[in-house]
Design a protein around this motif. Structure first.
Motif, PDB file in Angstrom:
ATOM      1  N   GLU A   1       0.827  -1.210   0.000  1.00  0.00           N
ATOM      2  CA  GLU A   1       0.000   0.000   0.000  1.00  0.00           C
ATOM      3  C   GLU A   1       0.861   1.260   0.000  1.00  0.00           C
ATOM      4  OE1 GLU A   1      -2.797   1.735   3.274  1.00  0.00           O
ATOM      5  OE2 GLU A   1      -3.973   0.375   2.003  1.00  0.00           O
ATOM      6  N   ILE A   2       0.509   2.181  -0.888  1.00  0.00           N
ATOM      7  CA  ILE A   2       1.210   3.455  -1.047  1.00  0.00           C
ATOM      8  C   ILE A   2       0.222   4.573  -0.772  1.00  0.00           C
ATOM      9  CG2 ILE A   2       2.420   4.940  -2.716  1.00  0.00           C
ATOM     10  CD1 ILE A   2       3.064   2.293  -4.254  1.00  0.00           C
ATOM     11  N   THR A   3       0.694   5.613  -0.098  1.00  0.00           N
ATOM     12  CA  THR A   3      -0.144   6.786   0.162  1.00  0.00           C
ATOM     13  C   THR A   3       0.539   8.030  -0.386  1.00  0.00           C
ATOM     14  OG1 THR A   3      -1.104   5.817   2.146  1.00  0.00           O
ATOM     15  CG2 THR A   3      -1.256   8.205   1.927  1.00  0.00           C
ATOM     16  N   ILE A   4      -0.183   8.738  -1.252  1.00  0.00           N
ATOM     17  CA  ILE A   4       0.280  10.006  -1.799  1.00  0.00           C
ATOM     18  C   ILE A   4      -0.598  11.092  -1.175  1.00  0.00           C
ATOM     19  CG2 ILE A   4       0.516  11.404  -3.892  1.00  0.00           C
ATOM     20  CD1 ILE A   4       0.707   8.639  -5.393  1.00  0.00           C
ATOM     21  N   ASP A   5       0.035  11.989  -0.434  1.00  0.00           N
ATOM     22  CA  ASP A   5      -0.684  13.063   0.246  1.00  0.00           C
ATOM     23  C   ASP A   5      -0.417  14.367  -0.495  1.00  0.00           C
ATOM     24  OD1 ASP A   5      -1.521  15.124   2.017  1.00  0.00           O
ATOM     25  OD2 ASP A   5      -1.303  13.752   3.721  1.00  0.00           O
ATOM     26  N   VAL A   6      -1.424  14.872  -1.202  1.00  0.00           N
ATOM     27  CA  VAL A   6      -1.262  16.091  -1.998  1.00  0.00           C
ATOM     28  C   VAL A   6      -1.158  17.316  -1.095  1.00  0.00           C
ATOM     29  CG1 VAL A   6      -2.332  17.552  -3.772  1.00  0.00           C
ATOM     30  CG2 VAL A   6      -2.434  15.064  -3.976  1.00  0.00           C
ATOM     31  N   GLU A   7      -1.801  17.281   0.043  1.00  0.00           N
ATOM     32  CA  GLU A   7      -1.733  18.427   0.956  1.00  0.00           C
ATOM     33  C   GLU A   7      -0.336  18.557   1.564  1.00  0.00           C
ATOM     34  OE1 GLU A   7      -4.514  20.623   4.237  1.00  0.00           O
ATOM     35  OE2 GLU A   7      -5.120  18.694   3.414  1.00  0.00           O
ATOM     36  N   ARG A   8       0.224  17.442   2.012  1.00  0.00           N
ATOM     37  CA  ARG A   8       1.550  17.441   2.625  1.00  0.00           C
ATOM     38  C   ARG A   8       2.672  17.259   1.606  1.00  0.00           C
ATOM     39  NH1 ARG A   8       1.393  12.689   5.724  1.00  0.00           N
ATOM     40  NH2 ARG A   8       3.543  13.128   6.278  1.00  0.00           N
TER      41      ARG A   8
ATOM     42  N   VAL B   1       5.238   4.683   2.046  1.00  0.00           N
ATOM     43  CA  VAL B   1       4.994   3.243   1.965  1.00  0.00           C
ATOM     44  C   VAL B   1       5.274   2.710   3.373  1.00  0.00           C
ATOM     45  CG1 VAL B   1       5.432   1.121   0.685  1.00  0.00           C
ATOM     46  CG2 VAL B   1       5.902   3.341  -0.403  1.00  0.00           C
ATOM     47  N   PRO B   2       4.290   2.807   4.271  1.00  0.00           N
ATOM     48  CA  PRO B   2       4.513   2.498   5.686  1.00  0.00           C
ATOM     49  C   PRO B   2       5.061   1.101   5.961  1.00  0.00           C
ATOM     50  CG  PRO B   2       2.376   3.538   5.366  1.00  0.00           C
ATOM     51  CD  PRO B   2       2.919   3.243   4.007  1.00  0.00           C
ATOM     52  N   ALA B   3       4.631   0.108   5.199  1.00  0.00           N
ATOM     53  CA  ALA B   3       5.039  -1.280   5.476  1.00  0.00           C
ATOM     54  C   ALA B   3       6.544  -1.485   5.368  1.00  0.00           C
ATOM     55  CB  ALA B   3       4.315  -2.236   4.523  1.00  0.00           C
ATOM     56  N   ILE B   4       7.219  -0.651   4.572  1.00  0.00           N
ATOM     57  CA  ILE B   4       8.671  -0.820   4.415  1.00  0.00           C
ATOM     58  C   ILE B   4       9.446   0.433   4.842  1.00  0.00           C
ATOM     59  CG2 ILE B   4       8.497  -2.595   2.631  1.00  0.00           C
ATOM     60  CD1 ILE B   4       9.059  -0.388   0.552  1.00  0.00           C
ATOM     61  N   GLY B   5       8.737   1.387   5.432  1.00  0.00           N
ATOM     62  CA  GLY B   5       9.409   2.584   5.933  1.00  0.00           C
ATOM     63  C   GLY B   5       9.963   3.500   4.861  1.00  0.00           C
ATOM     64  N   LEU B   6       9.387   3.464   3.682  1.00  0.00           N
ATOM     65  CA  LEU B   6       9.857   4.293   2.565  1.00  0.00           C
ATOM     66  C   LEU B   6       9.006   5.561   2.514  1.00  0.00           C
ATOM     67  CD1 LEU B   6      11.980   4.007   0.286  1.00  0.00           C
ATOM     68  CD2 LEU B   6      10.180   3.016  -1.132  1.00  0.00           C
ATOM     69  N   GLU B   7       9.658   6.720   2.483  1.00  0.00           N
ATOM     70  CA  GLU B   7       8.933   7.989   2.464  1.00  0.00           C
ATOM     71  C   GLU B   7       9.782   9.058   1.796  1.00  0.00           C
ATOM     72  OE1 GLU B   7       7.099  11.271   5.593  1.00  0.00           O
ATOM     73  OE2 GLU B   7       7.596   9.274   6.318  1.00  0.00           O
ATOM     74  N   THR B   8       9.106   9.941   1.073  1.00  0.00           N
ATOM     75  CA  THR B   8       9.783  11.089   0.459  1.00  0.00           C
ATOM     76  C   THR B   8       8.767  12.193   0.220  1.00  0.00           C
ATOM     77  OG1 THR B   8      11.369  11.743  -1.264  1.00  0.00           O
ATOM     78  CG2 THR B   8       9.475  10.441  -1.985  1.00  0.00           C
ATOM     79  N   SER B   9       9.282  13.361  -0.105  1.00  0.00           N
ATOM     80  CA  SER B   9       8.402  14.469  -0.481  1.00  0.00           C
ATOM     81  C   SER B   9       8.500  14.638  -1.995  1.00  0.00           C
ATOM     82  CB  SER B   9       8.820  15.756   0.234  1.00  0.00           C
ATOM     83  OG  SER B   9      10.148  16.089  -0.103  1.00  0.00           O
ATOM     84  N   PHE B  10       7.540  15.368  -2.561  1.00  0.00           N
ATOM     85  CA  PHE B  10       7.596  15.641  -4.004  1.00  0.00           C
ATOM     86  C   PHE B  10       7.178  17.088  -4.247  1.00  0.00           C
ATOM     87  CE2 PHE B  10       3.305  14.060  -3.266  1.00  0.00           C
ATOM     88  CZ  PHE B  10       2.485  14.838  -4.081  1.00  0.00           C
ATOM     89  N   PRO B  11       7.697  17.685  -5.327  1.00  0.00           N
ATOM     90  CA  PRO B  11       7.375  19.079  -5.607  1.00  0.00           C
ATOM     91  C   PRO B  11       6.065  19.223  -6.380  1.00  0.00           C
ATOM     92  CG  PRO B  11       8.955  18.273  -7.215  1.00  0.00           C
ATOM     93  CD  PRO B  11       8.695  17.137  -6.254  1.00  0.00           C
ATOM     94  N   LEU B  12       5.352  20.299  -6.092  1.00  0.00           N
ATOM     95  CA  LEU B  12       4.145  20.657  -6.823  1.00  0.00           C
ATOM     96  C   LEU B  12       3.937  22.152  -6.568  1.00  0.00           C
ATOM     97  CD1 LEU B  12       2.129  19.006  -8.556  1.00  0.00           C
ATOM     98  CD2 LEU B  12       0.674  18.853  -6.553  1.00  0.00           C
ATOM     99  N   ALA B  13       3.834  22.929  -7.629  1.00  0.00           N
ATOM    100  CA  ALA B  13       3.642  24.367  -7.470  1.00  0.00           C
ATOM    101  C   ALA B  13       2.422  24.627  -6.588  1.00  0.00           C
ATOM    102  CB  ALA B  13       3.468  25.021  -8.837  1.00  0.00           C
TER     103      ALA B  13
END
Length: 196
Positions: free
Chosen positions: A134-141, A146-158
Motif C-alpha cells: 500500500e502506497i499513500t500520496i498526500d497532496v496536501e503534505r 509506503v509504511p510497510a517498508i518505511g519508505l517515504e519522500t516528499s515531491f514538488p508541486l507548485a
C-alpha cells in the motif's frame, strides 16, 4: 475535476524509461469523437504481449502507476492522460515527466509525483516484490509514503497546482471563481462591443 487530497492504493510497476505519449495511447485512438473509452487503448501495442505488466492479474486493482524515468515524452496529446485515468489510475510516480504531459496531468486531475531516481528504484523493486504493497500520496503534505517498508519522500508541486488538486479546479473552475466579476463587467459593457 474532482478534488484530490490523498491517493491510497496499490501500484503497477511499469519498469520502462522514455515512455512517450504514442506508447501510452497510440495515434489510432486520437480519431475518437468521444472523450471516453480511451482505457482500451492504454499501452495497447504492448498489451498484445501476455507477459506485459498491465496484463498481470496481481496488478489489476492498482490505482497508482510507478513509471521509469522520462515518462510522457512526445506529442502533447491530452488523450494520454485520459487513457491513464480512465483505466483507473489516480497518480503517476516517476523521476521525470515531460513538461507538457505533466501540465496535462494537472489540468485533468491526474497527480504527477516526481521523485528521485533512487526512491523510484526502491519503490519499483518493492512493488515488484509485493503487488499488494500500500502506497499513500498526500497532496496536501506533498509526501509519498509506503509504511510497510518505511519508505517515504516528499515531491514538488507548485502551490497553485496543489491548490487546484485540493479544490478540484480545472481551467473552467478557475474561471468560474470570478463569475461575479465577469457578470459585473458584462452589465457595464458598452452595447456597441460585439458579443461573439
Amino acid at each position: 475535476m474532482k478534488a484530490v487530497h490523498i491517493v491510497t492504493g496499490t501500484a503497477l510497476p511499469l519498469d520502462r524509461a522514455d515512455v512517450d505519449t504514442d506508447q501510452i495511447i497510440p495515434s489510432d485512438w486520437l480519431k475518437r469523437v468521444e472523450r471516453t473509452g480511451f482505457e482500451k487503448g492504454l499501452f495497447s501495442e504492448w498489451r498484445d504481449d501476455r507477459d506485459f505488466v498491465l496484463n498481470q492479474e496481481q496488478y489489476a486493482a492498482a490505482n497508482i502507476l510507478v513509471a521509469g524515468i522520462n515518462f510522457g515524452t512526445g506529442s502533447s496529446r491530452e488523450h494520454a492522460v485520459w487513457a491513464i485515468q480512465q483505466y483507473g489510475f489516480e497518480a503517476v510516480i516517476s523521476p521525470r515527466f515531460a513538461d507538457i504531459f505533466r501540465n496535462n496531468c494537472t489540468k485533468n486531475g491526474l497527480v504527477p509525483v516526481t521523485v528521485s531516481a533512487e526512491f523510484n528504484a526502491a519503490l519499483m523493486q518493492a512493488v515488484l516484490a509485493d503487488p499488494a504493497l500500500e502506497i499513500t500520496i498526500d497532496v496536501e503534505r506533498l509526501t509519498v509514503e509506503v509504511p510497510a517498508i518505511g519508505l517515504e519522500t516528499s515531491f514538488p508541486l507548485a502551490s497553485g497546482t496543489r491548490q487546484r488538486f485540493l479544490e478540484g479546479l480545472d481551467d473552467i473552475g478557475l474561471t468560474m471563481r470570478h463569475l461575479d466579476e465577469i457578470e459585473a463587467y458584462e452589465t457595464k459593457r458598452p452595447a456597441w462591443i460585439p458579443t461573439s
